[in-house]
Structure formats: structure tokens, C-alpha cells
Design an enzyme around this catalytic site. Structure first.
Site, PDB file in Angstrom:
ATOM      1  CE  LYS A 222     -14.856 106.865   1.633  1.00 27.63           C
ATOM      2  NZ  LYS A 222     -13.435 107.308   1.599  1.00 27.63           N
ATOM      3  CD  GLU A 299      -6.314 102.794  14.131  1.00 29.80           C
ATOM      4  OE1 GLU A 299      -6.275 102.023  13.171  1.00 29.80           O
ATOM      5  OE2 GLU A 299      -5.537 103.762  14.267  1.00 29.80           O
ATOM      6  CB  CYS A 333      -3.254 105.989  14.091  1.00 31.04           C
ATOM      7  SG  CYS A 333      -4.250 106.477  12.704  1.00 31.04           S
ATOM      8  CD  GLU A 428      -2.844 111.391  14.798  1.00 32.03           C
ATOM      9  OE1 GLU A 428      -3.990 111.780  14.472  1.00 32.03           O
ATOM     10  OE2 GLU A 428      -2.523 110.195  14.828  1.00 32.03           O
TER      11      GLU A 428
HETATM   12  C1  SIN Z   1      -2.849 103.258  11.575  1.00 28.82           C
HETATM   13  O1  SIN Z   1      -2.062 104.151  11.414  1.00 28.82           O
HETATM   14  O2  SIN Z   1      -4.051 103.497  11.688  1.00 28.82           O
HETATM   15  C2  SIN Z   1      -2.454 101.814  11.620  1.00 28.82           C
HETATM   16  C3  SIN Z   1      -1.062 101.588  11.961  1.00 28.82           C
HETATM   17  C4  SIN Z   1      -0.711 100.148  12.159  1.00 28.82           C
HETATM   18  O3  SIN Z   1      -1.525  99.247  11.989  1.00 28.82           O
HETATM   19  O4  SIN Z   1       0.412  99.913  12.534  1.00 28.82           O
END
Ligand code: SIN
Length: 525
Positions: A222, A299, A333, A428
Site C-alpha cells: 500500500k 521504522e 526520518c 520531528e
Molecule cells: C527514511 O526517512 O525513513 C529513510 C531514510 C533513509 O533510508 O536514508
């Protein structure tokens, strides 16, 4: 190019606060122009067949049962790029049933057969890299260079896991009893639900689907509503190189995301869920997946500390901060969210970082020379603006940027003297804002860095190897960059601790997430 020029440097506190939000509301003539451009953008693809606007279920490209669709727009221009089917529960169940059926035969293929097919898929991605990167830029907005980087990164997961397919070894285990021999074998876990974010529309698909397919699992993907085209292009290439029907399924949606997500987490035929996205959604999905005790990897959000000690090489620390903070316009992230600089080098670091950031070229990712594209949508710009306003109200100064630009753009920003309780240190930001915080001692900065529920990545710059080691060990995160701002490759175990999630993607560990270990104990020997 949009302006993020020197005029914005050292913006006074008052003027930063006085900046009014500007929504991107195109006029009718702009809208008509955008439609014309839409054909133009799609026409830029060498292979038009890669811009798939249907979902993939059981090897067939299909529309939603009721024919409804949703639009996908270029975040840089607002241009309509095309549409995707607005699917629901019925189509999701069909996709899961197709993946279940396909699992019966796909799971019986040899590791070498899966390796060979994944290698073909890797080759197809490399051969079509220009188009794949263009699709990423069009739907996500990132610059051409960033999109190419993501395309190569995405393909590298397929290459890495093609090789890993052939290395899913078991063990032989000495037995305490006579006449017994214990061995373990690795088996594919089953149908996997793959839920991915818009910030890396291609790489977050391959980081999950690569190991799943290599292990012998089948998948239902998805993709995010903002950026479905990269996953559909990936699925198209997989079809072309010969993946059997039902092994890869893609279900698209915008408004039915809640019910589809729930089904993907609760359906009894699904044995594993892999999710990348916000911590809030991760908790919801984990609670749904727990109803049948599915294996899950998550994650989720990060709040990465970036620590610069007095003894650091400042040239390297600044280059590292540029990558770790501003990659993908801060929408990553593992982006550093809080930049802690020791007092002895604080002023120099701040001035030099601001000078570098002022040289960025912000604009449409398709334009030559653009280094930084837009944010994904206006809500993202609102959040960044809120964080800057909050920091400035608490006493921070804007060294460069600090303001909203047209449409979905925000000027890359460096803030100094950010207090350690400002909103941007807690939440964040997911945008191009570097907030600098002064510190004095190693113990103090470790405490500050760990004062968060998140624990994805952290960075430390020091030429004292002992200190780098101590701080790396002391940070409550899943990944540390010591004298580097760049962590991301297919070869490493990517993932976090605390409320940033669990499980590892990539590296040797990546494929283990999609395998179960079965013990076979031979007796009576
Ligand atoms: C992410 O922002 O979730 C992944 C970033 C990355 O793999 O460098």
C-alpha cells in the site's frame, strides 16, 4: 529559483514572526497551464508505460471496483500528474487472497531462482533509472540529483537481497542427549503487508519488498497517496522481468487508508507487516497486528541529535550537517533534528553553516541547478513554520531563511540559540530547519540527546576517538554516524530503538525479518 537570499540572513525576531503564511491557491489560468504541463511532464518519460495509473492485483492491472480514482499532484507546481484507483476493502482482500495463493508456489522456488529474478529486476531498474528518477521528482518534488540518488539506493536493495536470498543458512546444534541431531532451517514467513511513506517513494518499497521476495514471501503493497507512481513503476518492471502473478500486488488509496491499513494488519492470511511512517500510526497498526500476533517491523519517527565537539574537524562537521539535516529538504526520518554544538566552536560553526545554507538553490526539482525542492504539502510547511515561530518566540535568532516561500516551499533555515525545550527539539520537524543548541560538557550533551522518546539515528563529530566511542555507546539510538552525516546504504541494518520502532531493514539482518526459524530434531539415531 525561489529566493532564499542573504536578505533573509539575520532576520530580526520581529520580522520572522511577522511573516504571513501563503497558501498555494492557483488561479484558473494557472490551473489550465498546469494541465498542459501535466501532459508535458509525463511526455518527458522515455518509456511512457512506466507511468502506471492502475493498481496491480494477481498479475492484472485493475481499476477500483467502483471506478473511483484520486489525483496525484507535483508538490513543486501543483500540476496534476495523473490518477490512481481509489480502492477499498474488497480490493484489499482480493490482493491478499492473490498473494496467499501465489505463496504456495513462490515459497517453493529455490533461492537461486529467486536470486536470478531479482537480479533481472535490478538490471531493469538500472536500465530505466532516468525514468524512475523523473517519476520520483515529479511526485515527491526532490531535486533531480536527490531523485537519482534515491533511484540508485532503491535498486541497491534489490541487488543486495538477490544475493542474500542464497545465504539464508540454518544451524546444526549439538544435542545434550545421545541419538539426537538438531538442525534449523529458514522458511519464508508468508504473505507480507508493506506500508510505505512518501519521502522515499521508491527506496522504502525496495527496502521491504527486496528481502520479502528474496526470502520466498509474497507481498501486498500500500503505497502512500502522495507518491504511488514509483511503486507502480516498480511493479511494472517486476511484471516485465517475469515475477509470477500474485507475488507482488499493489493496492492504491487516498481516502480509504484507515480501513485498508486495518485489513492489511488484521487479515489472518497476512503473517508479517512492515511499516515506515509516523510513530502515532505505527502504534495503531501494531495494536491491530497484535490481534493475530503478526510479526512486525517498524521504522517510525526520529529526532536525531547531531553533536559537534570543540575538537571536531569543522569542515567535515558542516558538510555532515548539510547532508544529515537538509537531504530531501529535511524530510528524512534520520535527519538531524537537534544540532548540539560545544561552546568553543559554536559561533564559527553557526556562521559557516548559515553561509553554506544560503547558497542552496530552492526550486522545482526538475530545474537544472535546484539543490532543494518543496515540502510534500502545505500541512508540512505549516508545521515547519510553527516550529520556527515557536523557537523564535523562545529567543532563537534566524541566521538564514526562516520564512515560508510560495506554494509548498520553505526557505532552508538556520536558527541559533535555540532553547533546549523548543518545540523543534521535542517533535520531528521534517523540514529544512537546523536548530543550533549550545552545550558545555560531554555528560550534559548525552543527557540532552537522550531526552526524547525517539531513538532512530544520532551523529557525533569529534577527533578524539575515545570520546566518539563513548558518545556513540551512550546515545540511545539504533544508528550512529561518527564523523559522517550519511548512513544510508543497503548494506547496513537500518532501524531504531525506543519509540522509533523495532526490526532492522537492509544488511544481514534485513532478510531475517521475513523468515522463520524452524527446528528439526532428528531422534532415534
Ligand atoms: C527514511 O526517512 O525513513 C529513510 C531514510 C533513509 O533510508 O536514508
Amino acid at each position: 529559483m525561489l529566493s532564499c537570499s542573504k536578505t533573509a540572513i539575520r532576520l530580526s525576531r520581529q520580522s520572522a514572526l511577522a511573516i504571513k503564511p501563503r497558501q498555494f491557491t492557483p488561479t484558473l489560468s494557472q490551473l489550465l497551464l498546469m494541465r498542459a504541463a501535466s501532459t508535458k511532464s509525463a511526455a518527458m518519460l522515455k518509456d511512457q508505460g512506466l507511468l502506471r495509473q492502475q493498481a496491480l492485483i494477481n498479475g492484472k492491472w485493475v481499476d477500483a471496483a467502483d471506478g473511483s480514482t484520486f489525483q496525484i499532484n507535483n508538490p513543486a507546481t501543483g500540476e496534476e500528474l495523473g490518477s490512481a484507483p481509489e480502492m477499498g476493502l474488497v480490493e484489499t482482500k482480493e490482493a491478499i487472497a492473490a498473494a496467499s495463493e501465489a505463496f504456495k508456489t513462490w515459497s517453493k522456488t529455490t533461492a537461486k531462482e529467486r536470486h536470478d529474478l531479482l537480479k533481472k529486476l535490478y538490471d531493469a531498474m538500472v536500465a530505466n533509472m532516468e525514468d524512475l528518477a523523473l517519476i520520483i521528482t515529479l511526485e515527491n518534488g526532490k531535486s533531480k540529483a536527490d531523485a537519482k540518488g534515491e533511484g540508485v539506493y532503491a535498486a541497491s536493495f534489490i541487488e543486495w537481497f538477490a544475493e542474500e536470498a542464497t545465504r539464508t543458512y540454518g544451524d546444526t546444534i549439538p544435542s545434550p542427549a545421545q541419538g539426537i541431531r538438531n538442525v534449523t532451517i529458514k522458511q519464508p514467513i508468508g504473505v507480507c503487508s508493506i506500508l510505505t511513506p512518501w519521502n522515499f517513494p521508491s527506496a522504502m518499497i525496495t527496502r521491504k519488498v527486496g528481502p520479502a521476495l528474496a526470502a520466498g514471501c509474497t507481498v501486498v503493497i500500500k503505497p502512500p497517496a502522495e507518491t504511488p507512481f514509483s511503486s507502480l513503476a516498480f511493479a511494472e518492471l517486476a511484471q516485465r522481468v517475469g515475477f509470477p502473478a500474485g507475488v507482488i500486488n499493489v493496492v492504491t488509496t487516498h481516502k480509504n487508508i484507515k480501513e485498508i491499513g486495518k485489513e492489511m494488519c488484521e487479515n489472518k492470511s497476512v503473517k508479517k507487516v512492515s511499516f515506515t511512517g509516523s510513530t502515532g500510526i505505527a502504534k495503531l497498526l501494531a495494536s491491530q497486528a497484535s490481534s493475530t500476533l503478526k510479526k512486525m517491523s517498524i521504522e517510525a519517527g526520529g529526532n536525531a541529535p547531531f553533536i559537534v565537539f570543540d575538537d571536531a574537524d569543522l569542515d567535515k562537521a558542516i558538510e555532515g550537517a548539510i547532508i544529515a539535516k537538509f537531504r530531501n529538504s529535511g524530510q528524512t526520518c534520520i535527519c538531524s533534528n537537534r544540532i548540539y554544538v560545544q561552546s568553543g566552536v559554536y559561533d564559527e560553526f553557526a556562521a559557516r553553516l548559515a553561509e553554506r545554507v544560503d547558497k542552496f538553490k530552492v526550486g522545482n526539482g526538475l530545474d537544472e541547478g535546484t539543490t532543494h525542492g518543496p515540502l510534500i504539502h502545505s500541512a508540512a510547511v505549516d508545521k515547519v513554520e510553527r516550529h520556527v515561530k515557536d523557537a523564535v518566540e523562545r529567543g532563537a535568532s534566524v541566521l538564514v531563511g526562516g520564512k515560508r516561500l510560495e506554494g509548498n516551499f520553505f526557505a532552508p533555515t538556520v536558527l541559533s540559540d535555540v532553547p533546549s525545550d523548543a518545540q523543534l527539539t521535542v517533535e520531528e520537524t521534517f523540514g529544512p530547519v537546523a536548530g543550533l543548541i549550545k552545550f558545555e560538557t560531554e555528560d550534559e550533551v548525552i543527557k540532552l540527546a537522550n531526552n526524547t522518546p525517539y531513538g532512530l539515528a544520532g551523529y557525533v563529530y569529534s577527533n578524539d576517538i575515545g570520546r566518539s566511542w563513548r558518545v556513540s555507546e551512550g546515545l540511545e539510538v539504533g544508528m550512529v554516524g561518527a564523523n559522517t552525516g550519511s548512513l544510508s546504504t543497503a548494506y547496513i541494518p537500518f532501524g531504531g530503538v525506543k519509540e522509533s520502532g523495532y526490526g532492522r531493514e537492509g544488511g544481514r539482518e534485513g532478510i531475517a525479518e521475513y523468515l522463520t526459524t524452524k527446528l528439526i530434531s532428528f531422534g532415534g539415531l
